[in-house]
Write a protein that holds these residues in place. Structure first.
Motif, mmCIF file in Angstrom:
data_model
loop_
_atom_site.group_PDB
_atom_site.id
_atom_site.type_symbol
_atom_site.label_atom_id
_atom_site.label_comp_id
_atom_site.label_asym_id
_atom_site.label_seq_id
_atom_site.Cartn_x
_atom_site.Cartn_y
_atom_site.Cartn_z
ATOM 1 N N GLU A 329 0.859 -1.182 0.000
ATOM 2 C CA GLU A 329 0.000 0.000 0.000
ATOM 3 C C GLU A 329 0.901 1.239 0.000
ATOM 4 N N ILE A 330 0.565 2.210 -0.863
ATOM 5 C CA ILE A 330 1.302 3.473 -0.923
ATOM 6 C C ILE A 330 0.307 4.608 -0.754
ATOM 7 N N VAL A 331 0.545 5.441 0.255
ATOM 8 C CA VAL A 331 -0.306 6.606 0.519
ATOM 9 C C VAL A 331 0.587 7.844 0.505
ATOM 10 N N THR A 336 -4.634 7.447 -1.212
ATOM 11 C CA THR A 336 -4.188 6.076 -1.463
ATOM 12 C C THR A 336 -3.926 5.896 -2.952
ATOM 13 N N LEU A 337 -2.658 5.647 -3.284
ATOM 14 C CA LEU A 337 -2.275 5.468 -4.684
ATOM 15 C C LEU A 337 -2.192 3.997 -5.064
ATOM 16 N N ARG A 518 -6.715 1.164 -6.900
ATOM 17 C CA ARG A 518 -7.056 -0.123 -7.524
ATOM 18 C C ARG A 518 -6.143 -0.386 -8.717
ATOM 19 N N MET A 519 -5.701 -1.645 -8.857
ATOM 20 C CA MET A 519 -4.855 -2.048 -9.971
ATOM 21 C C MET A 519 -5.307 -3.401 -10.499
ATOM 22 N N GLU A 520 -5.028 -3.620 -11.785
ATOM 23 C CA GLU A 520 -5.343 -4.902 -12.397
ATOM 24 C C GLU A 520 -4.125 -5.392 -13.161
#
Length: 636
Positions: A329-331, A336-337, A518-520
């Motif tokens: 997690e990167i904030v 939240t990125l 969110r990432m895919e």
């Protein structure tokens, strides 16, 4: 009908001849791509055609009353103005007509004894006619919509506060709003994300009515938008019919023809020289004419081959672990990125990283480089992993140094594939000759700075490359060399890019940033990723129809589990729920496409986009549930 005609243009800078008898014509409504290596004169030609610069010689003629707009790579905007004021600068006549119409309307609403009603009605009608003639009543709303599509939400913002990329987008919006007879766009896709590039591509294809000269290295845009391709090489212009692929085919045929011609010339000279050696006493008129012909052909210039860049990297032993990310997690700035990101890289993996600007792609790279810390999760970098990083700002260069000094500060030799090269010889592979190697970094163009950065990066011994927008400012020759290097690279690479052609060539998988952390992850290249995304957005009724029309599966001896009463009720209501959700999705999409949405409250856009994404996810979940229940109810 010719809109612009250039004949035998010449232009030189400091004894360096950029254009040499260059000629070209642009017809009304024509779409043309202009390609060539960095430094070949594309931007110079664009400025001359736009009237921003004078040629040293030649003739430039244009049709009467032709309006030409030029998008420069570093646009200058009027200081102290808002974004909307700059974009609507081209609407001076439209604004004047609107003001006259409003004045006449206001006077008619409150007439007095001295009011000449007929004259006011005449003025109002004349102003209305001019407004219609200049594009209609919605020009300002259209300007707001264009700005929104170019990711400029706050049109009341001062242009002095904009970044370089934002200034380019505002300048581009100004040209699209102006709708000139000819738009000359110099690298219009730089600093745009893929979604915005695709919108611009569609706009230029289907909505822009003027002629277009695209100076760009975005090969997908060239292929999809242009009808003719001009190549500038060695100061002259060659014209090819069709888009980028047709240009490549025609150029290859032209090169092959030149090679055949040169081979025939050399064979002729060899035969004739043998004759001369056998006949030293020949002095007749015919023989003298033959000798003159030999000398004429001998003195013809040999066709110059275009230089090619050679890119190689040092091979460094890979360990069992290269890079592993678990639940990361990167904030940053309370935003939240990246959320719950997990992946591992293997040898030969080339991951294309895509997503809108500001969603966290560069932050992911900075985290891997351990320049910022993740707020949660794990990051494991292998013991033998050596990271090479190319940042999109092309940083780390000292403007006071020469090109040679930049490479020789850390080394005297470059080791590549078992051979050792001196710095000068190595730089020649990146098309920097011995004279140019003495040039200061401060004098280089964007493309030349990018080549220096690539030369410095590839001289190292990295086995994991982090490339942040590596295609920006690179010409097609350098792009092709970079692609070939990556295709044969033994290590791994994470590549942030908006160049769809490039991603289709090199990516083995796609990591897509969807926003809000969110990432895919998708296996395959960019086009395959888009095909999957398009399939996910197929309307529910069409999916249901496809599901019903599938051939019935073969019967099995095992009896499927029957639906419960609750599940049967759920199945009966799911389609109507999905259709209702899709109705809400259409409403949100309409609001986001409406110029009025962007007019008053820019902050509302993010809320609408978030609601839209949530609904789309909800529909996908319900669709998957419906397919499961439907399959079980029919014994599938």
């Amino acid at each position: 009908m010719p809109l612009l005609d250039a004949r035998e243009l010449d232009r030189s800078y400091d004894r360096n001849r950029i254009l040499a008898q260059a000629s070209m014509t642009i017809d009304l409504g024509e779409r043309i791509g202009l390609v060539g290596n960095n430094g070949s004169g594309k931007s110079t030609l664009g400025r001359i055609l736009a009237g921003w610069e004078k040629p040293d010689g030649g003739i430039l003629a244009q049709a009467r009353d032709t309006r030409i707009d030029y998008l420069e790579q570093e646009p200058v905007l009027r200081s102290g103005s808002t974004v909307l004021e700059v974009v609507s600068e081209s609407l001076v006549d439209w604004n004047a007509a609107l003001a006259r119409h409003e004045q006449a309307t206001e006077a008619l609403a409150q007439p007095d004894a001295s009011t000449d009603v007929e004259e006011l009605i005449r003025r109002q009608a004349a102003a209305a006619d001019e407004i219609e003639h200049r594009g209609g009543w919605e020009r300002l709303h259209e300007a707001e919509a264009i700005l929104g599509n170019l990711q400029i939400i706050d049109s009341g913002r001062q242009v002095d506060t904009l970044s370089g990329g934002e200034r380019r987008r505002v300048a581009l919006a100004r040209i699209l709003v102006d709708a000139p007879d000819l738009a000359i766009l110099d690298e219009p896709t730089n600093h745009l994300d893929i979604e915005t590039i695709e919108w611009l591509e569609d706009y230029l294809q289907n909505r822009f009515r003027g002629a277009l000269l695209l100076i760009t290295h975005d090969r997908r845009v060239l292929e999809n938008v242009t009808q003719r391709t001009l190549e500038i090489h060695d100061g002259t212009i060659h014209s090819y019919s069709g888009g980028y692929v047709a240009y490549l085919e025609a150029r290859a045929e032209r090169a092959a023809h030149q090679e055949r011609t040169e081979r025939n010339r050399q064979n002729f000279l060899r035969r004739e020289l043998e004759w001369l050696q056998r006949s030293p006493q020949a002095r007749t008129t015919k023989q003298k004419a033959r000798i003159d012909r030999i000398e004429t052909i001998r003195d013809q210039a040999t066709p110059e081959k275009q230089q090619q860049i050679e890119m190689q990297t040092r091979s460094h032993r890979l360990g069992k672990t290269i890079l592993e990310v678990g639940g990361m997690e990167i904030v940053r700035d309370e935003k939240t990125l990246v959320s719950d990101l997990t992946f591992a890289l293997g040898a030969g993996d080339r991951v294309g990283v895509v997503g809108p600007n500001g969603t966290g792609k560069t932050s992911l790279f900075l985290t891997i480089l351990e320049k910022i810390a993740p707020t949660a999760g794990s990051l494991t970098i292998g013991t033998n992993t050596r990271i090479g990083y190319l940042d999109q700002e092309r940083g780390g260069l000292n403007d006071a140094e020469t090109i040679f000094e930049t490479l020789s500060n850390d080394r005297q030799q470059v080791q590549l594939g078992g051979e050792s090269l001196g710095i000068a010889a190595y730089l020649e592979r990146f098309l920097f000759d011995r004279h140019q190697q003495r040039s200061r970094i401060s004098t280089l163009s964007g493309g030349e700075r990018a080549r220096v950065c690539l030369a410095r990066l590839l001289a190292g011994d990295s086995n994991l490359l982090l490339l942040d927008e590596p295609t920006n400012d690179l010409d097609t020759t350098t792009l092709a060399a970079l692609e070939e290097m990556l295709l044969h690279y033994a290590g791994s690479a994470l590549v942030v890019s908006h160049d769809r052609w490039f991603l289709d060539r090199i990516a083995t998988s796609i990591l897509a940033f969807e926003g809000d952390g969110r990432m895919e992850w998708h296996a395959g290249n960019y086009s395959e990723y888009r095909e999957r995304k398009a399939a996910e957005s197929v309307p529910v009724k069409e999916k249901a129809k496809i599901a019903r029309e599938k051939p019935a599966p073969k019967r099995t001896t095992q009896r499927p589990k029957k639906l419960s009463f609750k599940e049967e009720r759920e199945l009966q209501t799911l389609l109507s729920e999905i259709e209702a959700d899709e109705g809400q999705i259409q409403t949100l999409e309409s609001r986001l496409a409406d110029p009025e949405t962007y007019k008053n409250n820019g902050s509302e856009i993010k809320t609408l986009q978030k609601e839209l994404r949530a609904l789309q996810e909800q529909v996908l979940e319900k669709m998957a549930r419906w397919e499961d229940l439907e399959s079980r109810s029919t014994g599938g």
